[in-house]
Design an enzyme around this catalytic site. Structure first.
Site, PDB file in Angstrom:
ATOM      1  CE  LYS A  72      -4.123  -2.012   2.080  1.00 58.22           C
ATOM      2  NZ  LYS A  72      -5.145  -1.943   3.119  1.00 58.22           N
ATOM      3  CB  ALA A  89      -5.641  -1.195   8.945  1.00 58.75           C
ATOM      4  NE  ARG A 118       3.939  -5.857  18.491  1.00 59.12           N
ATOM      5  CZ  ARG A 118       3.921  -6.846  17.606  1.00 59.12           C
ATOM      6  NH1 ARG A 118       3.563  -8.051  17.990  1.00 59.12           N
ATOM      7  NH2 ARG A 118       4.273  -6.637  16.356  1.00 59.12           N
TER       8      ARG A 118
HETATM    9  P1  NAP Z   1       0.224  -3.732   9.684  1.00 65.11           P
HETATM   10  O1  NAP Z   1       0.534  -2.548   8.859  1.00 65.11           O
HETATM   11  O2  NAP Z   1       1.133  -4.906   9.698  1.00 65.11           O
HETATM   12  O3  NAP Z   1       0.080  -3.186  11.222  1.00 65.11           O
HETATM   13  C1  NAP Z   1      -0.211  -4.047  12.262  1.00 65.11           C
HETATM   14  C2  NAP Z   1      -0.300  -3.262  13.591  1.00 65.11           C
HETATM   15  O4  NAP Z   1      -0.720  -4.162  14.581  1.00 65.11           O
HETATM   16  C3  NAP Z   1       1.028  -2.678  14.054  1.00 65.11           C
HETATM   17  O5  NAP Z   1       0.779  -1.485  14.738  1.00 65.11           O
HETATM   18  C4  NAP Z   1       1.548  -3.759  15.016  1.00 65.11           C
HETATM   19  O6  NAP Z   1       2.336  -3.238  16.075  1.00 65.11           O
HETATM   20  C5  NAP Z   1       0.258  -4.260  15.616  1.00 65.11           C
HETATM   21  N1  NAP Z   1       0.388  -5.660  16.017  1.00 65.11           N
HETATM   22  C6  NAP Z   1       0.738  -6.702  15.225  1.00 65.11           C
HETATM   23  N2  NAP Z   1       0.737  -7.843  15.941  1.00 65.11           N
HETATM   24  C7  NAP Z   1       0.409  -7.501  17.226  1.00 65.11           C
HETATM   25  C8  NAP Z   1       0.255  -8.229  18.415  1.00 65.11           C
HETATM   26  N3  NAP Z   1       0.447  -9.557  18.451  1.00 65.11           N
HETATM   27  N4  NAP Z   1      -0.098  -7.553  19.530  1.00 65.11           N
HETATM   28  C9  NAP Z   1      -0.288  -6.222  19.518  1.00 65.11           C
HETATM   29  N5  NAP Z   1      -0.154  -5.467  18.404  1.00 65.11           N
HETATM   30  C10 NAP Z   1       0.187  -6.108  17.267  1.00 65.11           C
HETATM   31  O7  NAP Z   1      -1.215  -4.326   9.354  1.00 65.11           O
HETATM   32  P2  NAP Z   1      -2.463  -3.514   8.764  1.00 65.11           P
HETATM   33  O8  NAP Z   1      -2.399  -3.480   7.290  1.00 65.11           O
HETATM   34  O9  NAP Z   1      -2.560  -2.247   9.503  1.00 65.11           O
HETATM   35  O10 NAP Z   1      -3.673  -4.497   9.128  1.00 65.11           O
HETATM   36  C11 NAP Z   1      -4.135  -4.605  10.465  1.00 65.11           C
HETATM   37  C12 NAP Z   1      -5.450  -5.385  10.484  1.00 65.11           C
HETATM   38  O11 NAP Z   1      -6.470  -4.639   9.798  1.00 65.11           O
HETATM   39  C13 NAP Z   1      -5.361  -6.737   9.764  1.00 65.11           C
HETATM   40  O12 NAP Z   1      -5.933  -7.708  10.583  1.00 65.11           O
HETATM   41  C14 NAP Z   1      -6.229  -6.574   8.543  1.00 65.11           C
HETATM   42  O13 NAP Z   1      -6.913  -7.756   8.214  1.00 65.11           O
HETATM   43  C15 NAP Z   1      -7.219  -5.509   8.994  1.00 65.11           C
HETATM   44  N6  NAP Z   1      -7.754  -4.806   7.818  1.00 65.11           N
HETATM   45  C16 NAP Z   1      -9.085  -4.928   7.584  1.00 65.11           C
HETATM   46  C17 NAP Z   1      -9.645  -4.326   6.480  1.00 65.11           C
HETATM   47  C18 NAP Z   1     -11.124  -4.472   6.235  1.00 65.11           C
HETATM   48  O14 NAP Z   1     -11.582  -4.178   5.111  1.00 65.11           O
HETATM   49  N7  NAP Z   1     -11.890  -4.882   7.226  1.00 65.11           N
HETATM   50  C19 NAP Z   1      -8.857  -3.568   5.601  1.00 65.11           C
HETATM   51  C20 NAP Z   1      -7.489  -3.432   5.883  1.00 65.11           C
HETATM   52  C21 NAP Z   1      -6.956  -4.080   7.002  1.00 65.11           C
HETATM   53  P3  NAP Z   1       3.918  -2.944  15.925  1.00 65.11           P
HETATM   54  O15 NAP Z   1       3.992  -1.551  15.373  1.00 65.11           O
HETATM   55  O16 NAP Z   1       4.418  -3.066  17.292  1.00 65.11           O
HETATM   56  O17 NAP Z   1       4.459  -3.988  14.979  1.00 65.11           O
END
Ligand code: NAP
Length: 391
Positions: free
Chosen positions: A197, A258, A278
């Site tokens: 993205k 996200a 985190r």
């Molecule tokens: P990302 O860029 O990898 O970010 C993940 C975030 O979650 C980071 O801040 C990370 O913290 C934190 N995290 C990861 N594992 C963790 C854990 N075990 N405990 C606590 N915090 C944790 O991912 P993203 O693209 O933002 O996506 C996040 C979620 O949104 C995904 O599950 C995705 O499926 C969902 N999403 C949904 C939609 C929808 O249409 N519903 C659209 C987009 C995304 P750190 O900074 O410490 O690594």
């Protein structure tokens, strides 16, 4: 053949009716050509601006709509009507995919993990002799992205709206490779997902200013008239279910991609937002961009928010715990979990137990997909229709 005025694109109902089982051809031209034509053959002004400024203003205002409306684009700058008509006929017969590009692109798709039944349909589009020149491709670009349900939803929407398109998975670790295949196959659009993205931004021609540039992430690329334009629709999927909470006190869990879209949506709704992550330093960076406060996940108990948005992936994997304990939730709180597989996460289960209002990630998915479809085709699909068609 129906020749429309330029304003036809502004009503999504027009697009829905005109697009059914048809081919839409956009005849575009540069501003000098349009000015010269309108000077020769004037028509009532649409704004109070001088002609050239009016043309620039209308082109700017309607560019996204014209791109959405176009299956085929023809640059008519410096052409005669006969030459433009000949180009339309040529494209209707030949399509826009060069025969020599088909085989290498098939090899690309064979390395992704496209389910066998879907691969069969894709091969029909790419490899049939002779191929249907008018069937266009689109898809989701990511790595990995084989889990994406997007192709099932979009293909169901194409069937429902009579659109001659096929949507598939563009799964590859190299975004450049994906974009090269997309360009060779003259795709109409791509949905962009993890981890591309941000990476996609310098590789496309334009990025929408209001949201995508502010968020710093693109999840939708529309290809038209030789231009690839990036948009972000994730934030709309977060904003829509929360409009009645304007000005509320919110906690956003997570600081990744996200979360950036969610932070933009919450700020747009004038919420007093705290981002907890985190890795607190990442929360700080995101919070400073959007004028929010920030902290560690352990700071939650001191905040007492009206709304919690989970933008971490916690809840996606079997065995994941809820990011919040039951005693951190209270009745009356709204809990929005962006995770959408599974549809009911441990956080949503906990929030329902406590008596919170809950919003699942499916609502965000529907909202962002609806906006994507509008950007791709100019058609506004009702929210409930998307829900019905979800796989
Ligand atoms: P990302 O860029 O990898 O970010 C993940 C975030 O979650 C980071 O801040 C990370 O913290 C934190 N995290 C990861 N594992 C963790 C854990 N075990 N405990 C606590 N915090 C944790 O991912 P993203 O693209 O933002 O996506 C996040 C979620 O949104 C995904 O599950 C995705 O499926 C969902 N999403 C949904 C939609 C929808 O249409 N519903 C659209 C987009 C995304 P750190 O900074 O410490 O690594």
């Amino acid at each position: 053949m129906i020749s429309t005025g330029g304003g036809v694109v502004t009503d999504p109902v027009n697009m829905e009716l005109l697009r059914r089982d048809s081919v839409m051809v956009l005849l575009h031209a540069d501003i000098d050509t349009i000015e010269a034509r309108l000077t020769k053959k004037p028509r009532p002004p649409l704004t109070g601006l001088p002609l050239r400024e009016e043309i620039a203003e209308m082109m700017d205002r309607r560019r996204q709509l014209y791109h959405a409306a176009a299956d085929l684009c023809i640059d008519t700058s410096g052409t005669t009507p006969d030459a433009a008509a000949a180009m339309v006929m040529h494209l209707l017969r030949q399509g826009t995919i060069l025969a020599k590009n088909r085989a290498p692109c098939i090899s690309f798709f064979r390395t992704g993990r496209i389910p066998p039944k879907c691969m069969e349909r894709l091969l029909k589009v790419l490899d049939e002799t002779p191929p249907d020149p008018l069937t266009r491709l689109m898809g989701v670009a990511g790595y990995p992205c084989a889990h994406s349900k997007g192709p099932f939803l979009f293909n169901a929407l194409f069937a429902a709206y009579g659109l001659d398109y096929h949507y598939t998975w563009f799964e590859d670790p190299e975004l450049n490779e994906i974009l090269s295949v997309a360009r060779h196959l003259d795709v109409k659009g791509l949905s962009v997902t993890i981890p591309f993205k941000q990476e996609v931004i310098p590789l496309i021609d334009e990025v929408e200013e209001h949201a995508a540039q502010q968020i710093g992430a693109v999840n939708t690329v529309v290809f038209a008239c030789g231009t690839a334009t990036g948009y972000n629709t994730d934030w709309i999927g977060v904003r829509k279910p929360l409009v009645d909470l304007k000005g509320a006190k919110a906690v956003l869990l997570g600081a990744g991609g996200a979360a950036a879209g969610a932070a933009f949506a919450l700020t747009d709704l004038d919420m007093e937002t705290t981002i907890l992550n985190r890795t607190p330093a990442k929360a700080q960076v995101l919070a400073e961009r959007f004028g929010c406060t920030w902290g560690a996940l352990s700071d939650f108990d001191s905040i007492h928010p009206d709304l919690v948005v989970n933008a971490t992936p916690l809840g996606m994997n079997p065995g994941d715990l809820s990011p919040l304990r039951d005693d951190q939730l209270r009745p009356g709180m709204t809990v929005f979990d962006l995770v959408y597989t599974p549809p009911v996460t441990p956080l949503i289960e906990a929030a329902r137990r406590v008596g919170c209002r809950t919003i699942t990630g499916t609502e965000m998915f529907i909202g962002q997909a609806r906006e994507q479809f509008y950007l791709f085709f100019g058609i506004d699909v009702p929210h409930e229709k998307i829900r019905e068609l979800l796989p």
